[in-house]
Design an enzyme around this catalytic site. Structure first.
Site, PDB file in Angstrom:
ATOM      1  CB  SER A 158      -0.861   0.009   1.097  1.00 39.12           C
ATOM      2  OG  SER A 158      -1.418   1.280   1.392  1.00 39.12           O
ATOM      3  CE1 TYR A 214      -4.178  -0.937   5.335  1.00 35.64           C
ATOM      4  CE2 TYR A 214      -3.470   1.025   4.447  1.00 35.64           C
ATOM      5  CZ  TYR A 214      -3.709  -0.117   4.158  1.00 35.64           C
ATOM      6  OH  TYR A 214      -3.696  -0.470   3.016  1.00 35.64           O
TER       7      TYR A 214
END
Length: 261
Positions: free
Chosen positions: A153, A166
């Site tokens: 990501s 995250y």
């Protein structure tokens, strides 16, 4: 866990892959791209029903095994790789994709420990457990070797507001990728990472309505087709083991990431 086999041909022309988080989004898109290219794919995820939906979308002659598994649980991960080996004989590729963002919009000081732990268990511990199981299988099989591709990501590079769990796990995943890549060299295990920005999936649908920016404003962000991500993963997967894409960044061209927007 017991693998649920779909009515597919045994074996494939491009090797055997394990795809985690295969029941939706990027995982589903990558699994289907590999299946269309002739790979045999073990579809892993927490919900059997969505994995079965992925299998039903595959070409009729594709080879799949549906294996419900929670990647944060060591016993589930061991069972997943045992099922893949028993069904297909070996493992040539792991796409380490399962992940969760956690509760959105929660300031650091208000983030519950249980929410933090759930994100860490899934995104980091789960990635490690799957990589470890794949590594063991790839080291022992004949011919030796294989490839691991981690889904890092853009959060592996830079955070969004209120994304501490995250972002921390995705930064850690970069270190995991580098370490695995180094340690895999003697055994022909190639390890790389794909960092994805704004692929159109259910998880990113909110970006079409506006998401918080660093300056406190809400902004609608551009999206890209998830199929472009799947094709990139396939390219990385089908390189000979003598070549490796260490890090790839695939993003919607005009999303606010490079420079100031």
């Amino acid at each position: 866990m017991e693998a649920k086999e779909s009515a597919r041909r045994p074996g494939g022309t491009s090797g055997v892959a394990v795809v985690t988080g295969a029941g939706s989004g990027i995982g589903r898109a990558v699994a289907l791209e590999l299946l269309r290219a002739g790979w045999s794919v073990a579809l892993a995820g927490r919900r059997a029903a969505t994995l079965e939906e992925t299998a039903a979308l595959a070409p009729e002659d594709a080879a799949t095994a549906v294996v419900p598994a929670d990647v944060s649980r060591p016993d589930d991960v061991r069972a997943l790789f045992t099922a893949a080996r028993d069904r297909f004989g070996r493992v040539d590729l792991l796409f380490n994709n399962a992940g969760t963002f956690g509760p959105g919009g929660v300031p650091v000081e208000d983030l519950p420990y249980d929410a933090w732990r759930h994100v860490v268990d899934t995104n980091l511990h789960g990635a490690f457990l799957c990589a470890q199981a794949a590594y063991r299988q790839m080291k022992e099989q004949d011919p030796q070797g294989g490839r691991i591709i981690n889904n890092g990501s853009l959060a592996a590079h830079t955070p969004r507001p209120h994304s501490v769990a995250y972002t921390a796990t995705k930064h850690a995943l970069t270190g995991l990728t580098k370490s695995l890549s180094l340690d895999g060299r003697p055994y022909r295990i190639a390890v790389g990472q794909i960092d994805i920005g704004n692929a159109a999936t259910d998880m990113t649908a909110r970006m079409r309505e506006g998401v918080p920016q660093a300056n406190g404003e809400l902004a609608v962000e551009p999206m890209m087709d998830v199929a472009d991500v799947a094709r990139t993963v396939r390219h990385m997967a089908e390189l000979p083991l003598e070549a490796n894409v260490q890090f790839a960044t695939v993003l919607a061209t005009t999303m606010p990431y490079v420079g100031r927007g």
